[in-house]
Design a protein around this motif. Sequence first.
Motif, PDB file in Angstrom:
ATOM      1  N   TYR A 161      18.202  12.026  25.261  1.00 52.18           N
ATOM      2  CA  TYR A 161      18.606  10.823  24.549  1.00 52.18           C
ATOM      3  C   TYR A 161      18.495   9.696  25.569  1.00 52.18           C
ATOM      4  O   TYR A 161      18.286   9.925  26.761  1.00 52.18           O
ATOM      5  N   SER A 162      18.597   8.467  25.105  1.00 52.57           N
ATOM      6  CA  SER A 162      18.293   7.334  25.979  1.00 52.57           C
ATOM      7  C   SER A 162      19.119   7.320  27.251  1.00 52.57           C
ATOM      8  O   SER A 162      18.599   7.080  28.350  1.00 52.57           O
ATOM      9  N   GLN A 163      20.425   7.587  27.140  1.00 54.58           N
ATOM     10  CA  GLN A 163      21.291   7.519  28.318  1.00 54.58           C
ATOM     11  C   GLN A 163      20.902   8.578  29.347  1.00 54.58           C
ATOM     12  O   GLN A 163      20.865   8.312  30.555  1.00 54.58           O
ATOM     13  N   LEU A 164      20.588   9.786  28.889  1.00 58.81           N
ATOM     14  CA  LEU A 164      20.200  10.849  29.810  1.00 58.81           C
ATOM     15  C   LEU A 164      18.879  10.511  30.491  1.00 58.81           C
ATOM     16  O   LEU A 164      18.748  10.645  31.720  1.00 58.81           O
ATOM     17  N   GLU A 165      17.908  10.059  29.728  1.00 60.55           N
ATOM     18  CA  GLU A 165      16.615   9.723  30.316  1.00 60.55           C
ATOM     19  C   GLU A 165      16.744   8.565  31.304  1.00 60.55           C
ATOM     20  O   GLU A 165      16.088   8.550  32.353  1.00 60.55           O
ATOM     21  N   THR A 166      17.597   7.598  30.973  1.00 62.09           N
ATOM     22  CA  THR A 166      17.816   6.465  31.871  1.00 62.09           C
ATOM     23  C   THR A 166      18.444   6.919  33.187  1.00 62.09           C
ATOM     24  O   THR A 166      18.046   6.488  34.273  1.00 62.09           O
ATOM     25  N   ASN A 167      19.424   7.811  33.112  1.00 60.68           N
ATOM     26  CA  ASN A 167      20.083   8.299  34.320  1.00 60.68           C
ATOM     27  C   ASN A 167      19.149   9.159  35.162  1.00 60.68           C
ATOM     28  O   ASN A 167      19.190   9.111  36.405  1.00 60.68           O
ATOM     29  N   LEU A 168      18.297   9.943  34.522  1.00 58.95           N
ATOM     30  CA  LEU A 168      17.334  10.740  35.272  1.00 58.95           C
ATOM     31  C   LEU A 168      16.359   9.832  36.020  1.00 58.95           C
ATOM     32  O   LEU A 168      16.031  10.072  37.189  1.00 58.95           O
ATOM     33  N   ALA A 169      15.904   8.783  35.337  1.00 62.21           N
ATOM     34  CA  ALA A 169      14.985   7.845  35.982  1.00 62.21           C
ATOM     35  C   ALA A 169      15.648   7.136  37.156  1.00 62.21           C
ATOM     36  O   ALA A 169      15.028   6.921  38.204  1.00 62.21           O
ATOM     37  N   ALA A 170      16.934   6.778  36.987  1.00 62.44           N
ATOM     38  CA  ALA A 170      17.662   6.088  38.054  1.00 62.44           C
ATOM     39  C   ALA A 170      17.797   6.966  39.285  1.00 62.44           C
ATOM     40  O   ALA A 170      17.814   6.471  40.423  1.00 62.44           O
ATOM     41  N   GLU A 171      17.896   8.293  39.071  1.00 61.69           N
ATOM     42  CA  GLU A 171      18.005   9.236  40.189  1.00 61.69           C
ATOM     43  C   GLU A 171      16.643   9.610  40.764  1.00 61.69           C
ATOM     44  O   GLU A 171      16.564  10.345  41.757  1.00 61.69           O
ATOM     45  N   GLY A 172      15.564   9.150  40.098  1.00 57.68           N
ATOM     46  CA  GLY A 172      14.235   9.537  40.542  1.00 57.68           C
ATOM     47  C   GLY A 172      13.875  10.952  40.165  1.00 57.68           C
ATOM     48  O   GLY A 172      12.976  11.565  40.772  1.00 57.68           O
ATOM     49  N   SER A 173      14.563  11.497  39.159  1.00 60.99           N
ATOM     50  CA  SER A 173      14.329  12.877  38.731  1.00 60.99           C
ATOM     51  C   SER A 173      13.306  12.902  37.600  1.00 60.99           C
ATOM     52  O   SER A 173      13.438  12.174  36.615  1.00 60.99           O
ATOM     53  N   ARG A 174      12.311  13.749  37.726  1.00 64.55           N
ATOM     54  CA  ARG A 174      11.272  13.866  36.716  1.00 64.55           C
ATOM     55  C   ARG A 174      11.617  14.971  35.725  1.00 64.55           C
ATOM     56  O   ARG A 174      12.387  15.898  36.033  1.00 64.55           O
ATOM     57  N   TYR A 175      11.040  14.870  34.552  1.00 64.54           N
ATOM     58  CA  TYR A 175      11.226  15.888  33.528  1.00 64.54           C
ATOM     59  C   TYR A 175       9.992  15.913  32.646  1.00 64.54           C
ATOM     60  O   TYR A 175       9.216  14.955  32.596  1.00 64.54           O
ATOM     61  N   ASP A 176       9.795  17.025  31.947  1.00 60.66           N
ATOM     62  CA  ASP A 176       8.716  17.157  30.974  1.00 60.66           C
ATOM     63  C   ASP A 176       9.323  17.193  29.581  1.00 60.66           C
ATOM     64  O   ASP A 176      10.381  17.824  29.379  1.00 60.66           O
ATOM     65  N   LYS A 177       8.672  16.565  28.627  1.00 61.61           N
ATOM     66  CA  LYS A 177       9.171  16.564  27.244  1.00 61.61           C
ATOM     67  C   LYS A 177       8.356  17.559  26.426  1.00 61.61           C
ATOM     68  O   LYS A 177       7.152  17.392  26.230  1.00 61.61           O
ATOM     69  N   LEU A 178       9.030  18.603  25.960  1.00 61.64           N
ATOM     70  CA  LEU A 178       8.360  19.610  25.139  1.00 61.64           C
ATOM     71  C   LEU A 178       8.153  19.126  23.713  1.00 61.64           C
ATOM     72  O   LEU A 178       7.109  19.372  23.098  1.00 61.64           O
ATOM     73  N   VAL A 179       9.176  18.455  23.169  1.00 65.79           N
ATOM     74  CA  VAL A 179       9.112  17.971  21.784  1.00 65.79           C
ATOM     75  C   VAL A 179       9.716  16.580  21.728  1.00 65.79           C
ATOM     76  O   VAL A 179      10.828  16.366  22.217  1.00 65.79           O
ATOM     77  N   ASP A 180       8.982  15.640  21.160  1.00 67.83           N
ATOM     78  CA  ASP A 180       9.488  14.279  20.962  1.00 67.83           C
ATOM     79  C   ASP A 180      10.021  14.172  19.541  1.00 67.83           C
ATOM     80  O   ASP A 180       9.279  14.385  18.581  1.00 67.83           O
ATOM     81  N   LEU A 181      11.302  13.845  19.404  1.00 67.21           N
ATOM     82  CA  LEU A 181      11.945  13.803  18.093  1.00 67.21           C
ATOM     83  C   LEU A 181      12.450  12.407  17.738  1.00 67.21           C
ATOM     84  O   LEU A 181      13.310  12.255  16.879  1.00 67.21           O
ATOM     85  N   ALA A 182      11.930  11.393  18.398  1.00 65.27           N
ATOM     86  CA  ALA A 182      12.395  10.024  18.148  1.00 65.27           C
ATOM     87  C   ALA A 182      11.616   9.391  17.004  1.00 65.27           C
ATOM     88  O   ALA A 182      10.393   9.307  17.042  1.00 65.27           O
TER      89      ALA A 182
END
Length: 295
Positions: A161-182
């Motif tokens: 969700y937006s808050q989680l993705e924003t916090n991951l970006a702020a930490e410089g942490s990368r992630y892969d998105k398996l399914v986009d549900l937006a």
Amino acid sequence: MRAEGEQGSTGYAAAELEGFYAQQGLTFRPTWATSGTVLLQGLVSGDFDVANHGPAQLYDAIGNGACARALRPTQGAACGVIVRTGLHLDTTLPYPRVLTQLRGRTIGVAARGAAQELVLRSLLKDAGLNPDTDVSWVAIGVGAAAASALASGQVDAAMSYSQLETNLAAEGSRYDKLVDLAGSHTLLGAFWQSVAVANCGWADDHHDTVMKFCFALNQGFEALEKDPAAGPRAFAWLGLGPDPGRARILWKTYNMPVVDIPPLNRTNWNHQAKFASGGTAPDISAYVVDGCATA
């Protein structure tokens, strides 16, 4: 009013910042929470008048005897399924096959039994997985704690969700998105991430006040659609973005679920039951405040 200090609260924030509650003689006093169970308990007990809640968990609560009145949807689908980049999962596989890669993995959710888990359990079943035996579940909270859990490897996957993705970006942490549900065009269809829900006693005994609240809230959503500055202001007020410039960028990225909300009608009301553990929607005429969504 009680809600999560996140994207689903944008309409409430806009109504406050634009002065729409005050114009109706109402005082808006938000209290932020991270657990759907806490939200429902406080709402049913009358500790607060309105809560922002996921419909699937609401339906299950009503099925177990709780009383609440839905006012209007406040957010369309705004999530996704993300995993740690280090797992090197194949994000190009079609749905639902892409989710079979979660077999044996640990999945983080804000709280056990909350809306995130209910939705993801439904998706895992589509992929032929047993949500009770093929994956493990861990409650990781929200905000920085959730981001840390994924980044550190405490969990392999999570509902984004937006808050989680924003916090991951702020930490410089990368992630892969398996399914986009937006958005309403995804496999979730006419899905509501959250709805405004009222305490039964307040809704039944103060109809005029409820309609004033609904009118102000609807004005807030109208401002989000028509005023380019309203969304960034609301995001900044909610703490989504450390400064106005960043809030504008985040609004541009994450505004779709707030301005593209499937309407409240019988078909869409019943559609939410697909993601509830009980699989059945309560009677719309008994649990929806008539006229609120169009006030």
